[in-house]
Structures are given as C-alpha cells and as structure tokens.
Design a protein around this motif. Structure first.
Motif, PDB file in Angstrom:
ATOM      1  N   ILE A 131      22.474  27.748 -16.120  1.00 45.75           N
ATOM      2  CA  ILE A 131      22.321  28.898 -17.008  1.00 45.75           C
ATOM      3  C   ILE A 131      20.918  28.945 -17.601  1.00 45.75           C
ATOM      4  O   ILE A 131      20.325  30.017 -17.744  1.00 45.75           O
ATOM      5  N   GLY A 132      20.375  27.768 -17.960  1.00 52.54           N
ATOM      6  CA  GLY A 132      19.025  27.749 -18.522  1.00 52.54           C
ATOM      7  C   GLY A 132      18.012  28.358 -17.580  1.00 52.54           C
ATOM      8  O   GLY A 132      17.178  29.177 -17.989  1.00 52.54           O
ATOM      9  N   GLY A 164      13.242  38.062 -24.467  1.00 50.57           N
ATOM     10  CA  GLY A 164      14.065  36.912 -24.804  1.00 50.57           C
ATOM     11  C   GLY A 164      15.274  37.291 -25.649  1.00 50.57           C
ATOM     12  O   GLY A 164      16.365  36.748 -25.471  1.00 50.57           O
ATOM     13  N   ALA A 165      15.070  38.235 -26.562  1.00 53.95           N
ATOM     14  CA  ALA A 165      16.188  38.692 -27.395  1.00 53.95           C
ATOM     15  C   ALA A 165      17.262  39.356 -26.543  1.00 53.95           C
ATOM     16  O   ALA A 165      18.465  39.125 -26.740  1.00 53.95           O
ATOM     17  N   MET A 166      16.841  40.160 -25.579  1.00 58.54           N
ATOM     18  CA  MET A 166      17.808  40.831 -24.720  1.00 58.54           C
ATOM     19  C   MET A 166      18.543  39.846 -23.828  1.00 58.54           C
ATOM     20  O   MET A 166      19.768  39.932 -23.665  1.00 58.54           O
ATOM     21  N   ALA A 167      17.804  38.901 -23.245  1.00 58.77           N
ATOM     22  CA  ALA A 167      18.434  37.903 -22.377  1.00 58.77           C
ATOM     23  C   ALA A 167      19.395  37.020 -23.166  1.00 58.77           C
ATOM     24  O   ALA A 167      20.494  36.700 -22.701  1.00 58.77           O
ATOM     25  N   GLY A 168      18.990  36.633 -24.377  1.00 57.79           N
ATOM     26  CA  GLY A 168      19.849  35.808 -25.212  1.00 57.79           C
ATOM     27  C   GLY A 168      21.105  36.541 -25.645  1.00 57.79           C
ATOM     28  O   GLY A 168      22.200  35.959 -25.680  1.00 57.79           O
ATOM     29  N   ALA A 169      20.963  37.822 -25.951  1.00 55.73           N
ATOM     30  CA  ALA A 169      22.129  38.621 -26.343  1.00 55.73           C
ATOM     31  C   ALA A 169      23.100  38.747 -25.181  1.00 55.73           C
ATOM     32  O   ALA A 169      24.328  38.671 -25.357  1.00 55.73           O
ATOM     33  N   ALA A 170      22.574  38.928 -23.976  1.00 55.87           N
ATOM     34  CA  ALA A 170      23.437  39.030 -22.796  1.00 55.87           C
ATOM     35  C   ALA A 170      24.211  37.737 -22.579  1.00 55.87           C
ATOM     36  O   ALA A 170      25.408  37.752 -22.265  1.00 55.87           O
ATOM     37  N   LEU A 171      23.538  36.604 -22.780  1.00 59.15           N
ATOM     38  CA  LEU A 171      24.198  35.310 -22.651  1.00 59.15           C
ATOM     39  C   LEU A 171      25.293  35.157 -23.702  1.00 59.15           C
ATOM     40  O   LEU A 171      26.396  34.691 -23.413  1.00 59.15           O
ATOM     41  N   ALA A 172      25.005  35.586 -24.935  1.00 59.82           N
ATOM     42  CA  ALA A 172      25.959  35.419 -26.035  1.00 59.82           C
ATOM     43  C   ALA A 172      27.257  36.182 -25.797  1.00 59.82           C
ATOM     44  O   ALA A 172      28.348  35.672 -26.071  1.00 59.82           O
ATOM     45  N   ILE A 173      27.161  37.411 -25.287  1.00 59.24           N
ATOM     46  CA  ILE A 173      28.385  38.204 -25.110  1.00 59.24           C
ATOM     47  C   ILE A 173      29.101  37.873 -23.812  1.00 59.24           C
ATOM     48  O   ILE A 173      30.309  38.104 -23.696  1.00 59.24           O
ATOM     49  N   SER A 174      28.384  37.334 -22.819  1.00 60.76           N
ATOM     50  CA  SER A 174      28.992  37.093 -21.509  1.00 60.76           C
ATOM     51  C   SER A 174      30.113  36.071 -21.561  1.00 60.76           C
ATOM     52  O   SER A 174      31.047  36.125 -20.767  1.00 60.76           O
TER      53      SER A 174
END
Length: 206
Positions: A131-132, A164-174
């Motif tokens: 994932i990283g 980075g904010a968008m990628a992190g948000a996608a990870l958080a909700i996935s």
C-alpha cells in the motif's frame, strides 16, 4: 466513398484486442480463485491453468501475483476525463467532475470488480505492505495531472501537498466504505471545503 484501412493497422488492432482479452481473462479467473480458495492459497500456476495460458504468459502481463491486484484499470479513464475538464475550474472540481463522468457510466460488473479489488488490497495482510508504494505512485500520478491542470510543476510544494491529501483521503475511505461515486465525491467535497470537521452528535453528552 470508402476509406481503406491499412492491413498492418488492422492486424495491430486485432493483436491489441487479443492482448486485452487475455489480460482481462487472467484477472477475472484469478479473482474467482481468490474468492473460492483465498489469495494466499492461489498460485500463479493455478491462475495460468484456469486462464488457459502458460505461466510465462502470465508474467508478460503481470510481473507478480501482487501486481495483478494492484493494477488499476480505471486510471486511464479518469485521466482522460480529467484532461477534458475546463482549465478555469479548480483542480478539486475537475477531479470531482472526472469521477462523476467515469463512475457514472461504469458498468455494474466493472464497478463490482473494482470494489472487490479494493477490498483485497486493504484487507489481505500480505498485500498491505504494497500500500505504501501504491500511495507514492498515486501521489505522483495525481500531482502530474494536477500540475497539468493549473500550469505548475509536478514537483511544486503545494501541488505535492494537495496530491498527498487526495491520495491519503482515498486510502482512508477505501478501508471502511465502498468505492463508488457517492463516497468519492463526498471525500473531494470535504477536502475542497477545507475539512470542516465539527463536533459529532455525541459531543457534549454526559
């Protein structure tokens, strides 16, 4: 008046379609085996056998079993949709429009496949280590597209932070919600609004 298509162009088109069918067959059969017997228990040799290809052919399409899950077939569609967005709207609005366009026309079977892919990626322990790397890849891709939209460098500090904010948000909700147009647009709207996180319904209760 008819237009003749060069024979070599036709042959190349047929080869590309055959390659895409083979790639799709490998993925679909692999996911079927993952459902039936588990990710770890499924071998590349088993996937190749049910897809009616050799292991060497499997490796021409996917260098590893892990990559078979990581590959995101929606990326090119989202990128094309994003590049069609007007340059006078914000990057977040452009991404939102692109998401609505792609997910709004995605066949139900393809949406279900993407949701299954996301579930595997975030819930199979052996895949979590990847994932990283996937997040870094996503940041690079988003930064490139965002930079193109606003006319800045992909290495620009603010572009990278936004990506980075968008990628992190996608990870958080996935990991917690289905990957669909409602959840993705909700996420982008929340980011665009400046993350207005207020007190929840339990706040203030004794």
């Amino acid at each position: 008046m008819s237009v003749e298509i060069p024979a070599n162009g036709t042959a190349q088109g047929l080869r590309e379609r055959k390659k895409e069918r083979t790639r799709r067959t490998i993925r679909m059969e692999a996911f079927r085996l993952f459902r039936e017997q588990g990710y770890n228990e499924t071998t590349i040799e088993q996937i190749a056998a049910v897809a009616d290809v050799s292991p060497s052919t499997f490796f021409r399409y996917f260098p590893t079993k892990e990559q078979l899950v990581l590959a995101d077939d929606l990326d090119p569609l989202l990128f094309e949709a994003l590049r069609r967005q007007p340059r006078d709207i914000s990057p977040m609005a452009a991404f939102r429009n692109a998401v609505v366009e792609v997910f709004g026309t995605l066949p139900a079977a393809e949406l279900a496949f993407e949701q299954e892919r996301q579930a595997l990626l975030y819930h199979v322990p052996e895949l979590r280590s990847a994932i990283g790397l996937e997040i870094v890849r996503s940041i690079d891709l988003i930064a490139g597209l965002m930079a193109e939209h606003v006319g800045r460098s992909p290495d620009d500090f603010e572009v990278r932070v936004a990506a980075g904010a968008m990628a992190g948000a996608a990870l958080a909700i996935s990991r917690m919600t289905p990957m669909n147009v409602e959840n993705i647009t909700h996420t982008l709207d929340f980011l665009a609004a400046g993350l207005p996180l207020g007190p929840g319904p339990e706040a203030g209760r004794d």
